[in-house]
Scaffold this motif. Sequence first.
Motif, PDB file in Angstrom:
ATOM      1  N   THR A 146      -6.404   4.599  -5.822  1.00  0.00           N
ATOM      2  CA  THR A 146      -5.463   5.686  -6.065  1.00  0.00           C
ATOM      3  C   THR A 146      -4.842   5.601  -7.462  1.00  0.00           C
ATOM      4  O   THR A 146      -4.469   6.622  -8.043  1.00  0.00           O
ATOM      5  N   THR A 336       0.090   9.194  -5.475  1.00  0.00           N
ATOM      6  CA  THR A 336      -1.016   9.833  -4.753  1.00  0.00           C
ATOM      7  C   THR A 336      -0.648  11.247  -4.329  1.00  0.00           C
ATOM      8  O   THR A 336      -1.480  12.164  -4.395  1.00  0.00           O
ATOM      9  N   GLU A 352      -4.204  14.461   0.540  1.00  0.00           N
ATOM     10  CA  GLU A 352      -4.462  13.380  -0.412  1.00  0.00           C
ATOM     11  C   GLU A 352      -5.944  13.046  -0.535  1.00  0.00           C
ATOM     12  O   GLU A 352      -6.407  12.685  -1.622  1.00  0.00           O
ATOM     13  N   ASN A 353      -6.681  13.144   0.550  1.00  0.00           N
ATOM     14  CA  ASN A 353      -8.108  12.818   0.486  1.00  0.00           C
ATOM     15  C   ASN A 353      -8.818  13.717  -0.517  1.00  0.00           C
ATOM     16  O   ASN A 353      -9.523  13.241  -1.414  1.00  0.00           O
ATOM     17  N   GLN A 354      -8.628  15.022  -0.373  1.00  0.00           N
ATOM     18  CA  GLN A 354      -9.290  15.956  -1.285  1.00  0.00           C
ATOM     19  C   GLN A 354      -8.812  15.758  -2.718  1.00  0.00           C
ATOM     20  O   GLN A 354      -9.609  15.768  -3.663  1.00  0.00           O
ATOM     21  N   LEU A 357     -10.311  12.423  -4.179  1.00  0.00           N
ATOM     22  CA  LEU A 357     -11.759  12.517  -4.390  1.00  0.00           C
ATOM     23  C   LEU A 357     -12.073  13.421  -5.572  1.00  0.00           C
ATOM     24  O   LEU A 357     -12.997  13.149  -6.353  1.00  0.00           O
ATOM     25  N   THR A 367     -18.885   8.801  -4.378  1.00  0.00           N
ATOM     26  CA  THR A 367     -17.778   8.528  -3.457  1.00  0.00           C
ATOM     27  C   THR A 367     -18.214   8.653  -1.999  1.00  0.00           C
ATOM     28  O   THR A 367     -17.378   8.853  -1.111  1.00  0.00           O
ATOM     29  N   HIS A 371     -12.814   7.614   2.148  1.00  0.00           N
ATOM     30  CA  HIS A 371     -11.814   8.484   2.779  1.00  0.00           C
ATOM     31  C   HIS A 371     -10.423   7.951   2.469  1.00  0.00           C
ATOM     32  O   HIS A 371     -10.163   6.753   2.599  1.00  0.00           O
ATOM     33  N   VAL A 372      -9.541   8.858   2.058  1.00  0.00           N
ATOM     34  CA  VAL A 372      -8.184   8.496   1.672  1.00  0.00           C
ATOM     35  C   VAL A 372      -7.207   9.003   2.726  1.00  0.00           C
ATOM     36  O   VAL A 372      -7.020  10.210   2.880  1.00  0.00           O
ATOM     37  N   ALA A 373      -6.599   8.083   3.459  1.00  0.00           N
ATOM     38  CA  ALA A 373      -5.583   8.451   4.444  1.00  0.00           C
ATOM     39  C   ALA A 373      -4.189   8.377   3.842  1.00  0.00           C
ATOM     40  O   ALA A 373      -3.303   9.130   4.222  1.00  0.00           O
ATOM     41  N   ASN A 382      -8.019   4.348   6.001  1.00  0.00           N
ATOM     42  CA  ASN A 382      -8.635   4.374   4.672  1.00  0.00           C
ATOM     43  C   ASN A 382     -10.015   3.744   4.752  1.00  0.00           C
ATOM     44  O   ASN A 382     -10.194   2.725   5.418  1.00  0.00           O
TER      45      ASN A 382
END
Length: 497
Positions: A146, A336, A352-354, A357, A367, A371-373, A382
């Motif tokens: 991040t 983030t 945050e994921n979109q 990325l 990538t 995946h970003v939680a 995550n």
Amino acid sequence: MHTPDEPESRRAARSRAAAPGVLVSLRRHKTAWLIAAACAGFVILGSGAVAVGASVGGPAEASAVTRGTTSPTPSATPTPTATPRPTPAPVAAASRLRTCSVASLAADSRLGNMEAQVRNAKTGEVLFDRNGSKPNTTASVMKVVTSAAALKALGPDYRVSTTVVTDPADPSAVILVGGGDSTLSRLPEGQEPFYRGAAHIGTLANAAAAKWKSLYPDTPITKVYVDTSLFGAPYWHPTWNENEERFVDGSSSYVTALQVDGDRANPRAMDSERGSDPVKVAANAFVDALGGATYEGELKTPAGATQLAAVQSQPVSSLVKLAVTDSDNTIMEMLTRLVAIKEGAGNTFAAENQGVLTALAGYGIPTTGLHVADGSGLSDQNMVPPSFLTQLFIKVLNGESGLGVVYDGLPISGETGTLASGYGRFTGANAIARGAVHAKTGSVDTGYSLAGIVHAKDGTPLTFAIYAFGPVNDSARTAIDTLTTGIYSCGDNLSNN
């Protein structure tokens, strides 16, 4: 006749010994030899005639006569085409045989369900891999991911502003607008909080009061509203352990656009109990510094509002370095969320994921599986493959796109941050790698991680990522250090066997 294993020198000698006997026979029986030669010539000529006849007659006999024609046209004899000689395939370059193995260290049961990858940072070659392309929980190593997104989306020089504006509908009110700076401090100017170099809310209040007085000398400020609409709810991720993170560890605050000192009870401490209403704490600190006003609650900034004053955070580069060194959850959640907003993804955890990325795409690293939680790595949702990290750390080592500040912030084995010997890291036999490993640590309820850069014993820079998840306990940290020390000792001779 010779046997298959007869020496070549012996066969040659025997042939040379037989040659004189043929010449003697030719001199003694001249007539017999002439007759034999004539017969041999006849046989050869006859064989040639048969062969020629076969080559000519074959196509003529195979030609069909078209029904209704009186004189068939013989088909042309095709010109023989030489069969091209097969070209040997190019010989593949021989791969280097590496002989230094860490297989026994990687098989340590303390590592649980281990995933790892190591690359030569100069060549990009993968030297060691154990499920390196499999995404898994990162713990706080997520902060490196991040941080890279923040540097790409926001830029290393970006500063977060907290402002005060007028309320056109109320000539005695001002609105304190949160811009997402969780480092803003309530300590008086001249007193340094844990967030070194942070702006002070008292400075903001004094500047706003002075500007107000110049505009409205006869009207005092009596009301203070806050606008925290920049960040959307929920303000606490559902997978986080609220009791542990806010109270026991004191490592995380609610993710609100307005707060002071990361909502710490003690503004000077790294870990300190966090509150249940960070917005109210910040608003009261502003009101106290302003004097003569009361806090009235939330109000979204209306059209036509005039800015009275603003203060700014440290630049993103400084915030990233601080967050990586001290593994600060609150700073990384703030950054983030700002990345998601900047990339147009939204202002919630779900966005945050979109956002991340999209920002990471600028580095050109696949990538897949990522995946970003959340921004801090607290969530076990995550997912990042070790292979992504080993590629990203090459760019960190090279200082691409401002990523050098991540390297500067990485804890150093046995010396600084969460890898210092005071944390029990790189001690005993692992002390030989002291000062050689620059890496981010991570731990959650389900496991441990370490990823970064090893300046190996042979001088080779290596990037690595090690996950130890599943049935593990605190002893996994030592097992990770031991495996990393083995990698340090092997250097470019590290074998994947």
